[in-house]
Design an enzyme around this catalytic site. Structure first.
Site, short mmCIF file in Angstrom:
data_model
loop_
_atom_site.label_atom_id
_atom_site.label_comp_id
_atom_site.label_asym_id
_atom_site.label_seq_id
_atom_site.Cartn_x
_atom_site.Cartn_y
_atom_site.Cartn_z
N SER A 33 0.85 -1.19 0.00
CA SER A 33 0.00 0.00 0.00
C SER A 33 0.88 1.23 0.00
CB SER A 33 -0.90 0.00 1.25
OG SER A 33 -1.73 1.14 1.24
N LYS A 61 -4.20 -7.51 2.43
CA LYS A 61 -4.31 -6.37 1.51
C LYS A 61 -5.72 -6.27 0.95
CE LYS A 61 -2.52 -3.03 -1.10
NZ LYS A 61 -3.46 -2.24 -1.75
N HIS A 102 -7.71 -4.65 3.59
CA HIS A 102 -7.29 -3.25 3.60
C HIS A 102 -7.99 -2.48 2.49
CE1 HIS A 102 -4.67 -0.18 1.75
NE2 HIS A 102 -4.25 0.10 2.97
N ASN A 103 -7.99 -3.04 1.28
CA ASN A 103 -8.64 -2.36 0.15
C ASN A 103 -10.14 -2.23 0.38
OD1 ASN A 103 -6.24 -2.00 -1.20
ND2 ASN A 103 -6.58 -3.65 -2.66
N GLU A 157 -10.63 0.62 2.81
CA GLU A 157 -10.28 1.90 2.17
C GLU A 157 -11.35 2.33 1.18
OE1 GLU A 157 -6.49 3.90 -0.14
OE2 GLU A 157 -6.77 1.72 -0.28
#
Length: 186
Positions: free
Chosen positions: A112, A166, A169-170, A173
């Protein structure tokens, strides 16, 4: 430490520069000869000391599959491949198994930071065996922001765990960005 980097696009190009600024030797390959240090993956493999470490930073899917397949044919037992793209975690397990048949090690790493990573550093979420993570730690330390390692790097588990983290996380976000957009619209 000297490692190879395949994929010198928006993120890979800046990752190579950040690692070099940290004192690491990086040989990069890209299909675009204007940014590549070598003309082929075979030349990249020949340029690296054994055991080799190669970071793959290409789009997920067929392109990553093709690069992993080519590396499987060209690398030797004991070498290490790190997939830093946005591969699906289940693909990591398949790639690790394919490489393991030749004794090649594998780590997945969610990255990231986007195009701002050169200046700010990258948040890194890695999956793989502890000894392989330790082998790659000089690279992770060069790429992450300065400060406490735990603030920007995490070894989250076995192969696939880095890209799984990830993905979460995405999701967070993009959910936040959607909420902000809807709030501004209202």
């Amino acid at each position: 430490m000297h490692f190879g980097l395949i994929g010198l696009g928006k993120m890979g190009f800046n990752m190579r520069e950040r690692a070099r600024r940290a004192g690491l030797e990086v040989t990069g390959y890209d299909r675009n000869p204007d940014v590549a240090d070598v003309a082929s993956i075979a030349e990249l493999v020949d340029a690296l000391p054994a055991p080799r470490v190669i970071w793959v930073m290409v789009p997920a899917g067929a392109i990553t599959d093709a690069v992993v397949k080519e590396l499987c044919e060209k690398l030797s037992a004991g070498d290490l491949v790190i997939d830093g793209g946005n591969s699906r975690f289940t693909e990591d397990q398949r790639h690790a198994a394919e490489l393991a048949e030749k004794g090649i090690r594998f780590v997945d790493c969610g990255v990231s930071g986007g195009v701002w990573g050169l200046q700010n550093g990258y948040g890194l979420m890695a999956g793989g065996e502890a000894e392989d993570i330790e082998t790659a730690m000089p690279i992770f330390d060069a790429l992450r922001p300065e400060g406490e390692r735990a603030d920007s790097f995490v070894h989250v588990g076995g192969v696939g765990a880095g890209h799984y983290a990830k993905m979460v996380h995405n999701g967070i976000e993009y959910g936040l960005m959607q909420s902000y957009a809807e709030g501004y619209q209202l």
